[in-house]
Design a protein around this motif. Structure first.
Motif, short mmCIF file in Angstrom:
data_model
loop_
_atom_site.label_atom_id
_atom_site.label_comp_id
_atom_site.label_asym_id
_atom_site.label_seq_id
_atom_site.Cartn_x
_atom_site.Cartn_y
_atom_site.Cartn_z
N THR A 58 -0.71 -5.12 -6.06
CA THR A 58 -0.80 -6.52 -5.63
C THR A 58 -0.18 -7.40 -6.70
O THR A 58 -0.33 -7.15 -7.90
CB THR A 58 -2.25 -6.97 -5.39
OG1 THR A 58 -2.97 -6.92 -6.61
CG2 THR A 58 -2.93 -6.08 -4.35
N ARG A 102 -1.82 -6.37 -10.11
CA ARG A 102 -2.81 -5.31 -10.28
C ARG A 102 -2.35 -4.04 -9.56
O ARG A 102 -1.66 -4.11 -8.55
CB ARG A 102 -4.15 -5.75 -9.73
CG ARG A 102 -4.79 -6.87 -10.53
CD ARG A 102 -6.16 -7.23 -9.99
NE ARG A 102 -6.86 -8.11 -10.90
CZ ARG A 102 -6.75 -9.42 -10.90
NH1 ARG A 102 -5.95 -10.03 -10.05
NH2 ARG A 102 -7.44 -10.15 -11.76
N TRP A 119 -3.15 4.06 -2.68
CA TRP A 119 -2.92 3.16 -3.81
C TRP A 119 -2.49 1.80 -3.28
O TRP A 119 -1.94 1.69 -2.18
CB TRP A 119 -1.81 3.71 -4.70
CG TRP A 119 -2.16 4.91 -5.50
CD1 TRP A 119 -2.29 6.21 -5.04
CD2 TRP A 119 -2.43 4.97 -6.90
NE1 TRP A 119 -2.61 7.04 -6.07
CE2 TRP A 119 -2.71 6.32 -7.22
CE3 TRP A 119 -2.46 4.02 -7.90
CZ2 TRP A 119 -3.00 6.72 -8.51
CZ3 TRP A 119 -2.75 4.41 -9.19
CH2 TRP A 119 -3.02 5.76 -9.49
N GLY A 169 -4.16 -0.53 -8.01
CA GLY A 169 -5.46 0.05 -7.71
C GLY A 169 -5.33 1.33 -6.90
O GLY A 169 -4.36 1.52 -6.17
N ARG A 170 -6.32 2.19 -7.06
CA ARG A 170 -6.40 3.42 -6.27
C ARG A 170 -7.73 3.39 -5.53
O ARG A 170 -8.75 2.99 -6.09
CB ARG A 170 -6.32 4.64 -7.18
CG ARG A 170 -6.38 5.96 -6.40
CD ARG A 170 -6.21 7.15 -7.27
NE ARG A 170 -7.20 7.15 -8.34
CZ ARG A 170 -7.13 7.89 -9.43
NH1 ARG A 170 -6.10 8.69 -9.61
NH2 ARG A 170 -8.07 7.84 -10.35
N SER A 171 -7.73 3.83 -4.30
CA SER A 171 -8.95 3.83 -3.49
C SER A 171 -10.02 4.71 -4.13
O SER A 171 -9.74 5.82 -4.59
CB SER A 171 -8.63 4.36 -2.08
OG SER A 171 -9.82 4.58 -1.37
N ARG A 219 0.85 -1.20 0.00
CA ARG A 219 0.00 0.00 0.00
C ARG A 219 0.88 1.24 0.00
O ARG A 219 1.95 1.26 0.58
CB ARG A 219 -0.92 -0.02 1.22
CG ARG A 219 -1.88 -1.18 1.17
CD ARG A 219 -2.86 -1.26 2.30
NE ARG A 219 -2.47 -0.61 3.52
CZ ARG A 219 -3.27 0.14 4.28
NH1 ARG A 219 -4.51 0.35 3.92
NH2 ARG A 219 -2.84 0.66 5.40
#
Length: 123
Positions: free
Chosen positions: A52, A38, A49, A40-42, A6
């Protein structure tokens, strides 16, 4: 094995972070044992961010970390991640409509013996 890293990224740096994270995933993807990754952004906190990656085993992830391209693109990025546990055993998953149960690769003495220690034998 699942690795979840994270990051807290200022909104103004989001585009640059995404570019660097894509380069990190590209370096990881070229390594043996890489399954998927992957970025990802919240949806609620745009500065949060996550990166993973999934690996066939702990060993394949650790070996990937010694690769030159991974050191250049991924290790520098991972060094900026939150200081918290990031490596997890897959104990179960849903891939589409099918549930997959995981199995542990942990040694039976993993809670009592640390890396570099020899187990005590009685005899």
């Amino acid at each position: 094995m699942l690795v979840i890293s994270r990051f807290d990224v200022p909104e103004t740096d989001g585009d640059g972070f995404l570019e660097r994270a894509r380069a990190a995933l590209g370096a990881f993807a070229a390594r043996p044992g890489f399954v998927r990754g992957r970025i990802g952004r919240s949806a609620d906190v745009p500065t949060a961010w996550a990166l993973t990656t999934e690996w066939e085993s702990v060993g394949s992830f650790r070996r990937a970390l010694s690769d030159f391209d991974v050191k250049v693109h991924a290790s520098t990025l991972l060094a900026e991640s939150s200081d918290e546990p990031s490596a997890f055993e897959l104990m179960g998953s849903w891939d589409g409509p099918v549930e997959t149960a995981g199995r542990t690769d942990r040694a039976v003495d993993a809670d009592t013996t640390r890396v570099g220690e020899r187990p005590v034998t009685r005899g």
